[in-house]
Design an enzyme around this catalytic site. Sequence first.
Site, PDB file in Angstrom:
ATOM      1  N   TYR B 130       1.137  -1.295   0.219  1.00 30.40           N
ATOM      2  CA  TYR B 130       0.070  -0.239  -0.033  1.00 30.40           C
ATOM      3  C   TYR B 130       1.537   1.117  -0.088  1.00 30.40           C
ATOM      4  CZ  TYR B 130      -3.818   3.409   0.723  1.00 30.40           C
ATOM      5  OH  TYR B 130      -4.642   4.242   0.627  1.00 30.40           O
ATOM      6  N   GLN B 191     -10.511   0.301   1.310  1.00 28.49           N
ATOM      7  CA  GLN B 191     -11.053  -0.475   0.041  1.00 28.49           C
ATOM      8  C   GLN B 191      -9.593  -1.069  -0.925  1.00 28.49           C
ATOM      9  OE1 GLN B 191     -11.526   2.875   0.280  1.00 28.49           O
ATOM     10  NE2 GLN B 191     -11.362   4.207  -1.020  1.00 28.49           N
ATOM     11  N   SER B 237       6.448   9.070  14.233  1.00 32.50           N
ATOM     12  CA  SER B 237       8.134   8.865  13.868  1.00 32.50           C
ATOM     13  C   SER B 237       8.990   9.153  14.815  1.00 32.50           C
ATOM     14  CB  SER B 237       8.769   9.638  12.456  1.00 32.50           C
ATOM     15  OG  SER B 237      10.105   9.049  12.439  1.00 32.50           O
ATOM     16  N   HIS B 262       8.556  15.488  10.256  1.00 31.14           N
ATOM     17  CA  HIS B 262       6.795  14.503   9.865  1.00 31.14           C
ATOM     18  C   HIS B 262       5.840  14.447   9.726  1.00 31.14           C
ATOM     19  CE1 HIS B 262       9.576  11.544   6.939  1.00 31.14           C
ATOM     20  NE2 HIS B 262      10.085  11.161   7.819  1.00 31.14           N
ATOM     21  N   GLU B 327      12.814   4.543  17.556  1.00 31.88           N
ATOM     22  CA  GLU B 327      13.141   4.306  16.246  1.00 31.88           C
ATOM     23  C   GLU B 327      14.308   4.223  15.600  1.00 31.88           C
ATOM     24  OE1 GLU B 327      10.657   6.492  13.501  1.00 31.88           O
ATOM     25  OE2 GLU B 327      10.044   4.921  12.609  1.00 31.88           O
ATOM     26  N   HIS B 328      15.177   5.401  15.521  1.00 34.07           N
ATOM     27  CA  HIS B 328      15.888   5.690  14.833  1.00 34.07           C
ATOM     28  C   HIS B 328      17.138   6.594  16.252  1.00 34.07           C
ATOM     29  CE1 HIS B 328      13.472   7.111  11.970  1.00 34.07           C
ATOM     30  NE2 HIS B 328      13.632   6.451  10.825  1.00 34.07           N
ATOM     31  N   ASP B 361      16.922   7.127   5.339  1.00 34.51           N
ATOM     32  CA  ASP B 361      15.773   7.200   4.753  1.00 34.51           C
ATOM     33  C   ASP B 361      15.670   6.921   3.569  1.00 34.51           C
ATOM     34  OD1 ASP B 361      13.928   7.464   7.261  1.00 34.51           O
ATOM     35  OD2 ASP B 361      14.648  10.116   6.614  1.00 34.51           O
ATOM     36  N   HIS B 420      -2.798 -39.501  20.107  1.00 32.04           N
ATOM     37  CA  HIS B 420      -1.084 -39.168  19.691  1.00 32.04           C
ATOM     38  C   HIS B 420      -1.078 -40.343  20.388  1.00 32.04           C
ATOM     39  CE1 HIS B 420      -3.180 -35.675  19.312  1.00 32.04           C
ATOM     40  NE2 HIS B 420      -2.259 -34.429  19.295  1.00 32.04           N
TER      41      HIS B 420
END
Lengths: 433, 433
Positions: B130, B191, B237, B262, B327-328, B361, B420
Amino acid sequence: MPQFLSTADADFDTRFAALLSMKREEAPDVDDAVAAIIAEVRARGDDAVCDLTIRFDRFALTPETMRITDAEIAAAAGQVAPLDRAALETAAARIRAYHERQLPRDEQWTDETGATLGWRWGPVDAAGLYVPGGLATYPSSVLMNAIPARVAGVGRLVMCVPTPDGVLNPMVLLAAQMSGVTEIYRIGGAQAIAAMAYGTDTIAPVDKITGPGNAFVAAAKRRVFGRVGIDMIAGPSEILVIADSDNDPDWIAIDLLSQAEHDESAQSILITTDAAFGQAVADAVTARLESLERANIAGPSWRDFGAVITVGDLDEASKLSNRIAPEHLELAVADPEALSDKITHAGAIFLGQWTPEAIGDYVGGPNHVLPTARSARFSSGLSVLDFMKRTTLARMTPESLRAIGPAAVRLATSESLQAHGLSVQARLDRLNR
Amino acid sequence: MPQFLSTADADFDTRFAALLSMKREEAPDVDDAVAAIIAEVRARGDDAVCDLTIRFDRFALTPETMRITDAEIAAAAGQVAPLDRAALETAAARIRAYHERQLPRDEQWTDETGATLGWRWGPVDAAGLYVPGGLATYPSSVLMNAIPARVAGVGRLVMCVPTPDGVLNPMVLLAAQMSGVTEIYRIGGAQAIAAMAYGTDTIAPVDKITGPGNAFVAAAKRRVFGRVGIDMIAGPSEILVIADSDNDPDWIAIDLLSQAEHDESAQSILITTDAAFGQAVADAVTARLESLERANIAGPSWRDFGAVITVGDLDEASKLSNRIAPEHLELAVADPEALSDKITHAGAIFLGQWTPEAIGDYVGGPNHVLPTARSARFSSGLSVLDFMKRTTLARMTPESLRAIGPAAVRLATSESLQAHGLSVQARLDRLNR
């Protein structure tokens, strides 16, 4: 009776598609109740956990008695028969040896610009293992969840197991002790998941929660996902056996029943190149059901969801198998390796007629927590990697920045992210002074 | 103004805990709307997708025009300036080279009982990517999602990208072409996710869906999870910079702003051993904001969520960093490797002052899809493994079954799973005849 299909039939495609999309489990919608339990545990901590335990598990619990003590664990473990202990030890050693091979390697290299790149794996700090109480309390599941976590290097390994009416399960506690669980709490349900995810005064929060459970536990795991990591939400168990006619029909029948006895929603499917052999297996299932202890579970599972599919050849069998993407796949054929090479989607493959699936449930070595409901198309069984995470590493030199920095500036500009570009350009400007 | 904290302050623990638990994003509750959209796409397929596209993206769409044709892609790609194309090519080549090293190895071995054990990795058959429309349409994200899928061996790689008012984005289409996307559809929102998960007459279903999106897309991904695999649901971010005083305050200021620009909910934190340097960086941020194109976004982010933390030494810095699990993480210190060795939780580490985060990035090589909101405690950035799954393998010989089968029978009995045990015992009986 199970369904009988043949790829030679005119309506095969329709019936096979219906088999694939069959809805086997109607999970009760307990999401609102679970949301309320989680909110209560977050608000009232230990007190909420104790109140809920008294209500659901029918014994008095205080924060002081929530943790099962080392003395209790030792006393319970001491009750286990020596042969059971030895069997658990065999299983634990084999599971450990298999999973130790899954430990990933760190990598680091220098590229042609002089930049150092790589990554590094590390364990989560703390993992929480949920173990259901009641019927589905399986010591083998404790091994299969706890050992990969310990092999991964997880330092703190918490286990929550409900003890209805306060009764401890010696085999479960022994399995926990054997596989390196560091804390055990006698709590269950959504309240146990909430306590492990958010923490209480008594239970420090964990980073990852794994293990099976009922609808409440599954809904709670979905809700705390993001706050902590979770493993998959498992559906009812499945087995697909691909067998040629050179097999004892009774062996294949028992193999099919070993999944069917788990759950009325379990599904056992046989694909065979020989219709008469398929009928012989179905007859053997019927005969075995006469005396099977769990016939009241295995019977409905086989009747409602079982299937025998006759195919023209093994190539056709492999194609159907890949559409099913089974959790467990037994290849009881003359050359199982050749057939296995054609299998693209399966949680676990058991090769040859001397490898019944039940070996994999206990002592084979591979994990028995596997993707169900066709999710082997995109996911894997539980492994050491589920308790680890990767940090990527990059170090530029002035030279490497000079080489690739301009491309970064250009792309940042095209994405209208000016500060991104400036952070590279400011350094390039220094180099170009 | 951002927050200023010091570990020397009496109220540090309280303020740091508040910083950690700060809620930065209030996601709108679109779950009911998304459930309705998914149901509509499942019921009416292409027609529902076209109706929703006409409504949300304001252009006429039919099933016949849903797919962006090769001619349209070529025409759009031809509009890209040569320098932009070259920058994308540099990025693609470096991302591909990094991710090729992530390809996992298959393993197979024979244990001391004669059993053959191992596992095998394989790609998912089809992945769906996406790509958001509008402001956050980043060609770099196309590379970061599509290239790992292709390196994994995914044969069918579908991309959905909304085209508001029917306008195509040349850089996004070029990036898709460059990274091996096989089908592109001009649809977006919940959708598009529903169409990829369940399929329509025009779009065959995929097995795994990745890529960023708005609240509708995120809710749709959560809802189709299980039917297909999904990647993480990313939050806003974050960057943490650990810097000693031997840095240009302006460089560090731009690095902090490169996350802040961002999103107003993004978070930029500086940890430094020198309070005066921290103040100098904050002053530099203020100065840079005067002229920054996206000051209207970066300004509120820095004001509301930014922080400057002074610590006594780098050991203290590493401990705080591990609690943040950023994250970074930029390590702008004299010996970044030594400090990196103390970091246990981070999505990506950028070592030394010549490695601004923005390099990662675009052109560094490692993936820029990384765990946010402290989830680096238990999860990793996007990788080749996200598009692959593992099948475990086991083959017993009669001898190995004789060696370990009895333990399996014992454990099956202890778990009251008779079939079993029988499936193993029947084979042992044959051996013992």
